[in-house]
Design an enzyme around this catalytic site. Structure first.
Site, PDB file in Angstrom:
ATOM      1  N   LYS A  99       3.279  -2.106  11.301  1.00  0.00           N
ATOM      2  CA  LYS A  99       1.975  -2.001  11.962  1.00  0.00           C
ATOM      3  C   LYS A  99       2.148  -2.398  13.417  1.00  0.00           C
ATOM      4  O   LYS A  99       3.089  -3.124  13.750  1.00  0.00           O
ATOM      5  CB  LYS A  99       0.968  -2.933  11.284  1.00  0.00           C
ATOM      6  N   LYS A 145       0.840  -1.199   0.000  1.00  0.00           N
ATOM      7  CA  LYS A 145       0.000   0.000   0.000  1.00  0.00           C
ATOM      8  C   LYS A 145       0.881   1.258   0.000  1.00  0.00           C
ATOM      9  O   LYS A 145       0.679   2.177  -0.781  1.00  0.00           O
ATOM     10  CB  LYS A 145      -0.880  -0.007   1.255  1.00  0.00           C
ATOM     11  N   ASP A 158      -5.315   3.793  13.977  1.00  0.00           N
ATOM     12  CA  ASP A 158      -6.085   2.739  13.299  1.00  0.00           C
ATOM     13  C   ASP A 158      -7.290   2.510  14.212  1.00  0.00           C
ATOM     14  O   ASP A 158      -7.622   3.404  15.018  1.00  0.00           O
ATOM     15  CB  ASP A 158      -5.232   1.462  13.117  1.00  0.00           C
TER      16      ASP A 158
HETATM   17  P1  NDP Z   1     -12.301   3.441  14.236  1.00  0.00           P
HETATM   18  O1  NDP Z   1     -11.871   2.835  15.507  1.00  0.00           O
HETATM   19  O2  NDP Z   1     -12.397   4.917  14.120  1.00  0.00           O
HETATM   20  O3  NDP Z   1     -13.724   2.843  13.794  1.00  0.00           O
HETATM   21  C1  NDP Z   1     -13.917   1.484  13.605  1.00  0.00           C
HETATM   22  C2  NDP Z   1     -15.389   1.225  13.315  1.00  0.00           C
HETATM   23  O4  NDP Z   1     -15.545  -0.141  12.940  1.00  0.00           O
HETATM   24  C3  NDP Z   1     -16.267   1.469  14.499  1.00  0.00           C
HETATM   25  O5  NDP Z   1     -17.540   1.862  14.077  1.00  0.00           O
HETATM   26  C4  NDP Z   1     -16.319   0.075  15.152  1.00  0.00           C
HETATM   27  O6  NDP Z   1     -17.471  -0.132  15.941  1.00  0.00           O
HETATM   28  C5  NDP Z   1     -16.345  -0.812  13.930  1.00  0.00           C
HETATM   29  N1  NDP Z   1     -15.729  -2.107  14.249  1.00  0.00           N
HETATM   30  C6  NDP Z   1     -14.505  -2.331  14.772  1.00  0.00           C
HETATM   31  N2  NDP Z   1     -14.284  -3.649  14.955  1.00  0.00           N
HETATM   32  C7  NDP Z   1     -15.412  -4.247  14.550  1.00  0.00           C
HETATM   33  C8  NDP Z   1     -15.808  -5.594  14.494  1.00  0.00           C
HETATM   34  N3  NDP Z   1     -14.994  -6.595  14.910  1.00  0.00           N
HETATM   35  N4  NDP Z   1     -17.041  -5.861  13.992  1.00  0.00           N
HETATM   36  C9  NDP Z   1     -17.859  -4.854  13.578  1.00  0.00           C
HETATM   37  N5  NDP Z   1     -17.520  -3.556  13.611  1.00  0.00           N
HETATM   38  C10 NDP Z   1     -16.327  -3.268  14.091  1.00  0.00           C
HETATM   39  O7  NDP Z   1     -11.308   2.847  13.116  1.00  0.00           O
HETATM   40  P2  NDP Z   1     -10.977   3.387  11.668  1.00  0.00           P
HETATM   41  O8  NDP Z   1     -12.185   4.003  11.062  1.00  0.00           O
HETATM   42  O9  NDP Z   1      -9.733   4.162  11.751  1.00  0.00           O
HETATM   43  O10 NDP Z   1     -10.613   2.033  10.914  1.00  0.00           O
HETATM   44  C11 NDP Z   1     -11.585   1.240  10.230  1.00  0.00           C
HETATM   45  C12 NDP Z   1     -10.903   0.331   9.243  1.00  0.00           C
HETATM   46  O11 NDP Z   1     -10.172   1.130   8.280  1.00  0.00           O
HETATM   47  C13 NDP Z   1      -9.855  -0.638   9.811  1.00  0.00           C
HETATM   48  O12 NDP Z   1      -9.864  -1.825   9.059  1.00  0.00           O
HETATM   49  C14 NDP Z   1      -8.547   0.097   9.591  1.00  0.00           C
HETATM   50  O13 NDP Z   1      -7.449  -0.791   9.539  1.00  0.00           O
HETATM   51  C15 NDP Z   1      -8.808   0.714   8.223  1.00  0.00           C
HETATM   52  N6  NDP Z   1      -7.966   1.842   7.893  1.00  0.00           N
HETATM   53  C16 NDP Z   1      -7.931   2.963   8.695  1.00  0.00           C
HETATM   54  C17 NDP Z   1      -7.126   4.022   8.332  1.00  0.00           C
HETATM   55  C18 NDP Z   1      -7.142   5.297   9.107  1.00  0.00           C
HETATM   56  O14 NDP Z   1      -6.523   6.257   8.632  1.00  0.00           O
HETATM   57  N7  NDP Z   1      -7.804   5.395  10.234  1.00  0.00           N
HETATM   58  C19 NDP Z   1      -6.249   3.959   7.167  1.00  0.00           C
HETATM   59  C20 NDP Z   1      -6.421   2.776   6.348  1.00  0.00           C
HETATM   60  C21 NDP Z   1      -7.232   1.760   6.739  1.00  0.00           C
HETATM   61  P3  NDP Z   1     -17.437   0.146  17.532  1.00  0.00           P
HETATM   62  O15 NDP Z   1     -17.609   1.628  17.682  1.00  0.00           O
HETATM   63  O16 NDP Z   1     -18.569  -0.653  18.048  1.00  0.00           O
HETATM   64  O17 NDP Z   1     -16.112  -0.338  18.018  1.00  0.00           O
END
Ligand code: NDP
Length: 444
Positions: A125, A113, A165
């Protein structure tokens, strides 16, 4: 036995009980056969064996004291996977499900990536099985300070630059940065995703969600379709999901459903972004609360059924393996024409097959969600220059990077005879730069 198969077998044998890591490696290696055939120098230099073995893995105890005085112990991880094209770069995840397999799959994905962004950053990571949910600010701070006490020995602005993350947002980055500065007596760009007052970059908060939509918009328009008037389902309601919603709405789409790990909300008129922001970003409450002031919004318990909703475009932005083969089949049956991975590895290998076989426009994570790390690299540049760019400047750079990634991935797909297959295209385009750098640097 082919070189690729031999390496895959070794990865499975050497890393038992790491299914997510196997899955990520398998998805990449299976698409590299034609590249390896064309470039025998990669096999001669053992590139695949070396690329699938992290340069360094650090695991450590994170002891801290909760508000009641109870001693808690979590496990910390940092996997420094590959530094062929730059310092290790990749986020920290705080979630109870974090283990070595999860951190390694994320670190491995991050190598290609980061290469795709065209910026000089290697792959890494980290994280912990600590769950920030339900903890007080003081508990989160004490945990972060303990975590950084150990991690600080291995990172630095030119060595390894972590970011956020799942479970690691601006609050956690602030505590981590403060502790690093105190321990090292050094004010440096050692973390990205920092607050704007202390070295953060404009657009970093929005970058992954915006970048995802910029990427998908390019893909969708190249195929004669548009976000305008489209019904969009986004899973998750965290950082990526929220800003994907914002950009989809700007482009004329309607986000009809979003979720958290407990359940999902559905609103045919469009999920209200402001309510989501208040409930999830500010109050740190459950998505269920979003129904309180909004009569047309319905809540459903359980998050996986969100893929039953009829939509034109699906953007999984929560976590790994949230769309399996069955969910993919349902999306196809309901007429979904595009899927963009905002989360890392949200679709299983079988689900991706379903999408590709049915002509769904598919944006794989390592291309589609690279906007976050790309903007992190822009934050590093601004820190090095001791200067900051305007919102418009960073946003424009982000958009250009996402368009370039789309072009690189689609051109690589054409060059290797799989036109339109961006999974293979992104893997190949990301791989070649890292592989060439590894060959040039000798056996290290
Ligand atoms: P956040 O912690 O801000 O949000 C995660 C969201 O996903 C929350 O709504 C959470 O719900 C939900 N979630 C987490 N685990 C689970 C699960 N096991 N089952 C169902 N829902 C789940 O994280 P991000 O938005 O930063 O990250 C989301 C995804 O994007 C990840 O895969 C991350 O690796 C990827 N990503 C993030 C980047 C970034 O810049 N932040 C960059 C590139 C990729 P709840 O509130 O209930 O925990």
């Amino acid at each position: 036995m082919s070189y690729v198969k031999e390496v895959m077998d070794t990865v499975i044998k050497r890393n038992p009980n790491e299914p997510e890591f196997h899955q990520a490696v398998k998805e990449v290696l299976s698409s590299l056969e034609p590249v390896i055939e064309k470039h025998p120098e990669y096999a001669e230099a053992g590139v695949l064996e070396r690329m699938t073995e992290p340069e360094r893995m650090i695991m450590f105890r994170v002891p801290w004291v909760d508000d009641k005085g109870k001693i808690m112990v979590n496990r910390g991880f940092r996997v420094q996977f590959n530094s062929a094209i730059g310092p290790y770069k990749g986020g920290l995840r705080f979630h109870p499900s974090v283990n070595l397999s999860i951190v390694k799959f994320l670190g491995f994905e991050q190598i290609l990536k980061n290469s795709l962004t065209g910026l000089p950053i290697g792959g890494g990571k980290g994280g912990s099985d600590f769950d920030p949910k339900g903890k007080s600010d003081a508990e989160v701070m004490r945990f972060c300070q303990s975590f950084m006490t150990e991690l600080s020995k291995y990172i630095g602005a030119d060595i390894d630059v972590p970011a956020g993350d799942i479970g690691v947002g601006s609050r956690e980055i602030g505590y981590l940065f403060g502790m690093y500065k105190r321990l090292k007596n050094s004010y440096e760009g050692v973390l990205t995703g920092k607050g704007l007052e202390y070295g953060g970059s404009l657009v970093r908060t929005e970058a992954t969600g915006y970048g995802l939509v910029y990427f998908m918009d390019e893909l969708i328009r190249a195929n004669g379709k548009s976000f305008k008037g489209a019904k969009v389902v986004i899973s998750g309601s965290g950082n990526v999901a929220i800003y994907a919603h914002q950009k989809v709405t700007e482009l004329g789409g309607t986000v009809i459903a979003m979720s958290d790990s407990d359940g999902f909300i559905y609103d045919p008129k469009g999920v209200d972004l402001n309510t989501i922001k208040i409930v999830k970003e500010k109050e740190r409450k459950r998505i269920k609360e979003c129904t309180l002031n909004n009569k047309s919004t319905q809540y459903y318990e359980g998050c996986s059924n969100i893929w039953d909703i009829k939509c034109d475009i699906a953007l999984p932005c929560a976590t790994q393996n949230e769309i399996d083969e069955n969910a993919a089949k349902k999306l196809v049956k309901n007429g979904c024409f595009a899927v963009g991975e905002g989360a890392n590895m949200p679709c299983t290998i079988e689900a991706i097959d379903v999408f590709l076989k049915n002509g769904v426009l598919f944006g794989p994570a390592k291309a589609a969600n690279a906007g976050g790390v790309a903007t992190s690299a822009l934050e590093m540049s601004q820190n090095s220059m001791r200067y900051s760019w305007s919102f418009e400047e960073v946003d424009l750079r982000l958009k250009n990077i996402m368009v370039n990634i789309y072009n690189k991935a689609s051109q690589a797909a054409i060059e290797y005879g799989v036109s339109g297959n961006l999974v293979v295209g992104a893997n190949i385009a990301g791989f070649i730069k890292v592989a060439d750098a590894m060959v040039a640097q000798g056996i290290v």
